[in-house]
Design a protein around this motif. Sequence first.
Motif, PDB file in Angstrom:
ATOM      1  N   LEU A 368       9.549  -8.867   5.843  1.00 30.23           N
ATOM      2  CA  LEU A 368       9.431  -8.569   4.420  1.00 30.23           C
ATOM      3  C   LEU A 368      10.061  -9.689   3.606  1.00 30.23           C
ATOM      4  CD1 LEU A 368      10.321  -4.746   4.517  1.00 30.23           C
ATOM      5  CD2 LEU A 368       8.067  -5.811   4.392  1.00 30.23           C
ATOM      6  N   VAL A 369       9.701 -10.928   3.952  1.00 32.87           N
ATOM      7  CA  VAL A 369      10.213 -12.082   3.212  1.00 32.87           C
ATOM      8  C   VAL A 369       9.056 -12.988   2.836  1.00 32.87           C
ATOM      9  CG1 VAL A 369      12.575 -12.084   4.086  1.00 32.87           C
ATOM     10  CG2 VAL A 369      10.777 -13.155   5.431  1.00 32.87           C
ATOM     11  N   GLN A 370       8.032 -12.411   2.275  1.00 32.97           N
ATOM     12  CA  GLN A 370       6.856 -13.195   1.907  1.00 32.97           C
ATOM     13  C   GLN A 370       6.964 -13.614   0.446  1.00 32.97           C
ATOM     14  OE1 GLN A 370       3.119 -11.256   2.487  1.00 32.97           O
ATOM     15  NE2 GLN A 370       1.965 -12.764   1.351  1.00 32.97           N
ATOM     16  N   GLY A 371       7.012 -14.937   0.205  1.00 38.26           N
ATOM     17  CA  GLY A 371       7.081 -15.429  -1.168  1.00 38.26           C
ATOM     18  C   GLY A 371       8.346 -14.908  -1.826  1.00 38.26           C
ATOM     19  N   THR A 376       9.798  -3.751  -2.588  1.00 38.96           N
ATOM     20  CA  THR A 376      10.432  -3.061  -3.708  1.00 38.96           C
ATOM     21  C   THR A 376      10.387  -1.554  -3.518  1.00 38.96           C
ATOM     22  OG1 THR A 376       9.761  -4.851  -5.184  1.00 38.96           O
ATOM     23  CG2 THR A 376      10.429  -2.787  -6.210  1.00 38.96           C
ATOM     24  N   ILE A 377      11.583  -0.929  -3.575  1.00 44.46           N
ATOM     25  CA  ILE A 377      11.704   0.522  -3.456  1.00 44.46           C
ATOM     26  C   ILE A 377      12.181   1.036  -4.816  1.00 44.46           C
ATOM     27  CG2 ILE A 377      12.710   2.431  -2.179  1.00 44.46           C
ATOM     28  CD1 ILE A 377      11.028   0.498  -0.481  1.00 44.46           C
ATOM     29  N   PHE A 378      11.392   1.901  -5.410  1.00 49.78           N
ATOM     30  CA  PHE A 378      11.653   2.326  -6.769  1.00 49.78           C
ATOM     31  C   PHE A 378      12.568   3.545  -6.816  1.00 49.78           C
ATOM     32  CE2 PHE A 378       7.733  -0.064  -6.859  1.00 49.78           C
ATOM     33  CZ  PHE A 378       7.915  -0.893  -7.973  1.00 49.78           C
ATOM     34  N   LYS A 455      -1.951  -3.456   1.623  1.00 51.75           N
ATOM     35  CA  LYS A 455      -2.438  -2.377   0.759  1.00 51.75           C
ATOM     36  C   LYS A 455      -1.836  -1.033   1.200  1.00 51.75           C
ATOM     37  CE  LYS A 455      -6.669  -0.255  -1.015  1.00 51.75           C
ATOM     38  NZ  LYS A 455      -8.143  -0.353  -1.103  1.00 51.75           N
ATOM     39  N   LYS A 456      -1.909  -0.766   2.498  1.00 48.00           N
ATOM     40  CA  LYS A 456      -1.366   0.489   3.009  1.00 48.00           C
ATOM     41  C   LYS A 456       0.168   0.471   3.000  1.00 48.00           C
ATOM     42  CE  LYS A 456      -5.303   1.772   5.915  1.00 48.00           C
ATOM     43  NZ  LYS A 456      -5.731   2.108   7.293  1.00 48.00           N
ATOM     44  N   PHE A 457       0.736  -0.719   3.240  1.00 51.67           N
ATOM     45  CA  PHE A 457       2.201  -0.812   3.259  1.00 51.67           C
ATOM     46  C   PHE A 457       2.786  -0.448   1.905  1.00 51.67           C
ATOM     47  CE2 PHE A 457       5.971  -3.288   2.185  1.00 51.67           C
ATOM     48  CZ  PHE A 457       6.840  -2.918   3.201  1.00 51.67           C
ATOM     49  N   PHE A 458       2.261  -1.045   0.831  1.00 56.94           N
ATOM     50  CA  PHE A 458       2.821  -0.769  -0.488  1.00 56.94           C
ATOM     51  C   PHE A 458       2.611   0.688  -0.882  1.00 56.94           C
ATOM     52  CE2 PHE A 458       2.046  -5.455  -1.093  1.00 56.94           C
ATOM     53  CZ  PHE A 458       3.389  -5.796  -1.036  1.00 56.94           C
ATOM     54  N   ALA A 459       1.528   1.281  -0.383  1.00 62.15           N
ATOM     55  CA  ALA A 459       1.325   2.704  -0.629  1.00 62.15           C
ATOM     56  C   ALA A 459       2.337   3.543   0.141  1.00 62.15           C
ATOM     57  CB  ALA A 459      -0.090   3.118  -0.242  1.00 62.15           C
ATOM     58  N   ALA A 460       2.652   3.154   1.383  1.00 59.66           N
ATOM     59  CA  ALA A 460       3.527   3.949   2.243  1.00 59.66           C
ATOM     60  C   ALA A 460       4.994   3.858   1.851  1.00 59.66           C
ATOM     61  CB  ALA A 460       3.344   3.526   3.697  1.00 59.66           C
ATOM     62  N   VAL A 461       5.431   2.742   1.274  1.00 53.43           N
ATOM     63  CA  VAL A 461       6.853   2.594   0.941  1.00 53.43           C
ATOM     64  C   VAL A 461       7.180   3.150  -0.429  1.00 53.43           C
ATOM     65  CG1 VAL A 461       7.139   0.590   2.437  1.00 53.43           C
ATOM     66  CG2 VAL A 461       6.577   0.255   0.026  1.00 53.43           C
ATOM     67  N   ASP A 462       6.179   3.375  -1.271  1.00 56.97           N
ATOM     68  CA  ASP A 462       6.422   3.935  -2.607  1.00 56.97           C
ATOM     69  C   ASP A 462       6.338   5.448  -2.493  1.00 56.97           C
ATOM     70  OD1 ASP A 462       6.824   4.294  -5.260  1.00 56.97           O
ATOM     71  OD2 ASP A 462       4.943   3.359  -5.926  1.00 56.97           O
ATOM     72  N   VAL A 463       7.497   6.055  -2.245  1.00 57.57           N
ATOM     73  CA  VAL A 463       7.564   7.469  -1.877  1.00 57.57           C
ATOM     74  C   VAL A 463       8.239   8.266  -2.991  1.00 57.57           C
ATOM     75  CG1 VAL A 463       8.358   9.110  -0.119  1.00 57.57           C
ATOM     76  CG2 VAL A 463       7.692   6.790   0.540  1.00 57.57           C
ATOM     77  N   GLY A 578       4.837  -2.712  -6.889  1.00 63.52           N
ATOM     78  CA  GLY A 578       5.593  -3.579  -5.985  1.00 63.52           C
ATOM     79  C   GLY A 578       4.769  -4.599  -5.239  1.00 63.52           C
ATOM     80  N   VAL A 579       3.493  -4.766  -5.620  1.00 64.93           N
ATOM     81  CA  VAL A 579       2.651  -5.747  -4.940  1.00 64.93           C
ATOM     82  C   VAL A 579       3.125  -7.151  -5.289  1.00 64.93           C
ATOM     83  CG1 VAL A 579       0.314  -6.633  -4.661  1.00 64.93           C
ATOM     84  CG2 VAL A 579       0.693  -4.173  -4.977  1.00 64.93           C
ATOM     85  N   GLN A 580       3.353  -7.971  -4.287  1.00 62.81           N
ATOM     86  CA  GLN A 580       3.816  -9.332  -4.516  1.00 62.81           C
ATOM     87  C   GLN A 580       2.649 -10.235  -4.903  1.00 62.81           C
ATOM     88  OE1 GLN A 580       5.957 -10.562  -1.019  1.00 62.81           O
ATOM     89  NE2 GLN A 580       7.177  -8.694  -0.955  1.00 62.81           N
ATOM     90  N   SER A 581       2.928 -11.254  -5.673  1.00 56.44           N
ATOM     91  CA  SER A 581       1.864 -12.130  -6.162  1.00 56.44           C
ATOM     92  C   SER A 581       1.153 -12.864  -5.033  1.00 56.44           C
ATOM     93  CB  SER A 581       2.431 -13.135  -7.165  1.00 56.44           C
ATOM     94  OG  SER A 581       3.448 -13.914  -6.555  1.00 56.44           O
ATOM     95  N   ALA A 582       1.843 -13.075  -3.892  1.00 58.05           N
ATOM     96  CA  ALA A 582       1.232 -13.802  -2.779  1.00 58.05           C
ATOM     97  C   ALA A 582       0.574 -12.877  -1.767  1.00 58.05           C
ATOM     98  CB  ALA A 582       2.292 -14.651  -2.081  1.00 58.05           C
ATOM     99  N   SER A 583       0.608 -11.589  -1.996  1.00 61.28           N
ATOM    100  CA  SER A 583       0.084 -10.641  -1.012  1.00 61.28           C
ATOM    101  C   SER A 583      -1.427 -10.743  -0.901  1.00 61.28           C
ATOM    102  CB  SER A 583       0.483  -9.209  -1.389  1.00 61.28           C
ATOM    103  OG  SER A 583       1.877  -9.066  -1.408  1.00 61.28           O
TER     104      SER A 583
END
Length: 961
Positions: A368-371, A376-378, A455-463, A578-583
């Motif tokens: 989880l160190v891309q760009g 991000t956990i809200f 796509k699925k990751f950002f959906a799964a971590v935003d809980v 929480g989508v990163q610009s480089a994703s």
Amino acid sequence: MSVLLAGTALAAAFPGAASAADEPKAADIIVTATRIVRDGYTAPTPVTVASAEELAKSTPTNIPDALNKLPNFQNSLGPGKSANNFSAIPIHGNILNLRGLGTPTANPKGPLRTLIMVDGVRVAPTEYIGTIDTNVIPNLLVQRVDVVTGGASAAWGSDAVAGVVNFVLDKKFVGLKGNLQAGTSQRGDNNNQRIGLAFGTKFAGDRGHLLLSAEYYNNGGMYRDARKAGQNGYAWVGSTPGCVNTTSDATACSPGGSLNPYKLSSNVLISSASTYGKLYNGAAALGTKLNADGTVSAFNTGTATGSAGIQIGGDGYTIPAHTTAIAPSKTYQNFGRLSFDFSDNFSAYTQMIYSRTEIGYDAMANTLVQGSPTATIFAGNPYIPASLASTVATNGSVGIAAYYSDNRTNVRETTDFIQSTSGIEGKIGGWKVKADYTHSESTHNMAQSGLWDWKKFFAAVDVVSVGGTPTCRVLTDPTVAAQYAGCQPINLFAGNPATTSPAGYAYATGTSQYRARFKHDSFTASISGSPFSLPAGPVDIVVGGEYRKQSMGLTSNADPANLDTAAKKAAYFAGLRGVQSASLYYWLTNVGTANGSMDVKEAFGEIAVPLLKDAPLAQQLSLNGAVRVTDYSTSGTVTTWKAGGTWKPVSDFLLRATYSRDIRAPNLYELYRGDTSGIGIVLDPVTGLNQNASTVSGGNPKLKPEVAKTLTIGGVFTPSFLPGFSMSVDFYKIDMTGAIDALTAQQILNICGTAGTAPECALISRPTSSSFPSMVRITESNISFLKTQGVDIDASYRRQVGKGALGIRLYANYLGQFDTQLYAGQPVVHYAGANVVGSNPVSYPRWRGSLSVDYTIGPIGINIAEQYIGSMNRFLNASAPNLSNFVGGSVPAYVYTDLSVRARIPHGNGGYFEVFGTVNNLFDTDPPIIPGITPGVNLATNISTYDMIGRAFTAGVRFKF
């Protein structure tokens, strides 16, 4: 081709290689140097001739492995010479590289500048990137290998800038032969097996001939931590923490600068993340980390180094040592050939190669160190620990930067290659005519599983909590819920999510796949003869033409071009936070689609003119010239040529020289490949951060052919007073312009600097002018030059000693120059004598050599082979050579010894049964510790140059009936 006569042709021969004394007549020795075949003609271009039998004595695994021990092969790719972190580009197999003729950057071209042939017919690329895995060639039927070590484009076409490697098959073989062998390293890994069977027979009153062979090779591979060089977390780091610049050199305190030289350290970690998560508030680190049990504790920064973002010890991360060093692989090789003589003047043949390679390995783990460095956990996420939740603002968030070293991704690659060739040969009125047609196809499939599917990751971590149940937030939004059906929440605060949230982890990961198909069709026709004679002999000519068509198609489920605009990304990631610009699609291996084709039309001619024969101080004097006009549908017309000659003043001595203009045209991958994503740690001059940057690279349809001028001057000494001894010394000089190359991400950032005014700044994308780059674009162009020169020395001696036969062969290379300039305005970099540190390590020793001593007495034979690799200085930065200062900057010379013994029982007319055993790296010499500057990227040695396996054993049987 040229007929090389006794005492001159094989001054470059391996001990035991074909020689005039071994052959029934001189005219049987046809060595790949030109297309002309003529009695009494001696080729001006240096040629090394290695018999398959002799190559197998010291290296029984396969012929390409043995060739790579010869000094004129440098920085080749092979099972133990390729990194396995990334799978976006297939670089596996045995890919030969003459003279290391590629710029030592992230885009090495050396293997593309070596032409591979079988019996004078071009082998099509086995991979869509243009490389040729020589494992597809039937080892059991190879009689010898001719290595032309000078430019040969005029005779053989594009790609022969460094030279030609021609595998000559034993097309007249009759009988049954085979081998069965197994090997292992002293440490119990790299277990390998090889089995092969070949059959040849005549039919129709000896007018027809059938050849068949099948071979299987398996290697179990090994992990990095199985060797010292893969343990202890070695890396080069700046030696002066808190360096203060007291000089006028702005880079003096940069890592590798004059005041901050690199030093070798162990337990080196990257401080931007930790194994289970370093915590951030935006881009600012909070000074805390997550533990395996879900608790929060202070982040230990370890011991500071002179490299930003790099620490010794503490709580940073590194790429784990238990990853693949040599990938487990299987190769299936099949060959068949049918030929028929319809008359004394006319014959035809058809043959087919089919090969399948399977390879599997563990690549980079999920991170989880891309760009921008975090997930991000809200606020409101029920998984946030209570001790941390109280510090998160109502509408705030917390970031997690983690490298889950236990969650490695797995790669499976297969390549299927088929090449069929049919041809005719005959005589018409004193002229020889020859025509060949080749059709080739390769299919490469890659699947990398276990990758973050963003796509699925950002959906799964935003809980969020729904009735006390953790639920993916997107499922509560009716406008996008259907798009994320099946979403399972994932908890990043409880240690390894693969075990603590298995359902969420399974949902958040996926498989990146691509398939590449490459097709090649070629037709070659020539006519040769002697239209007239001079007093010294007949004038020989060859004229002909060649047509090639190649096409490439690549499909992918992760094409970055589908997300290349803000609108496309917004639609794909709809409803997510929480989508990163480089994703893009996946954490790694976002390979672009590609389609393209190319037609090549060529006309060539060659002439050999004998000027003097049996004259005083001129037993033989002849000239040779060749020219080829090539028209590429992609880049236009180009002309190559060669002029050379030989002078034999006395029977014991021959002088030879050639001068040529050679080319390598850009291949379809370089021209038409789609955008492909990548990552790499860079030091950003703007932010001072040293962390992963996302890159995108793609093809350039405007590329032109590379052009090289090659000069060789040498001599062959075969003294009559010392029968069995021969020696050749050849000087070579290659000047290449318009070489295809690309700036690396680090070089682009360095050139742009902090001013932001250089043209290269347009290749950098930043969320704001002061932010870390979200993307760096890499594009190849005809921007580089390369100049190299050196001396090849070859000496061989064969004689009877006692009741046995002794063969000694010494081959050495001195590298006087290897200079590159990435593009105009950049410094010229001098690589001769350099051991280049980096993620793609290469080396250019001043001296390399191999010595083989073979003794046979009765049925028993013993072979001792020595490899010598000269001392070198460590070198790092091609764009800023002043940043290559090291504490202890030299690497000593290395010598490797291989020992082989055999016992052969003769059987019938030329048959035998042989038992053999080989010990490679007899004295178990460890490679030098030469890590990179990014912890864990590779084994901490130069894998292109040194043996990393250690002492290894092979035993087996060979037979021929």
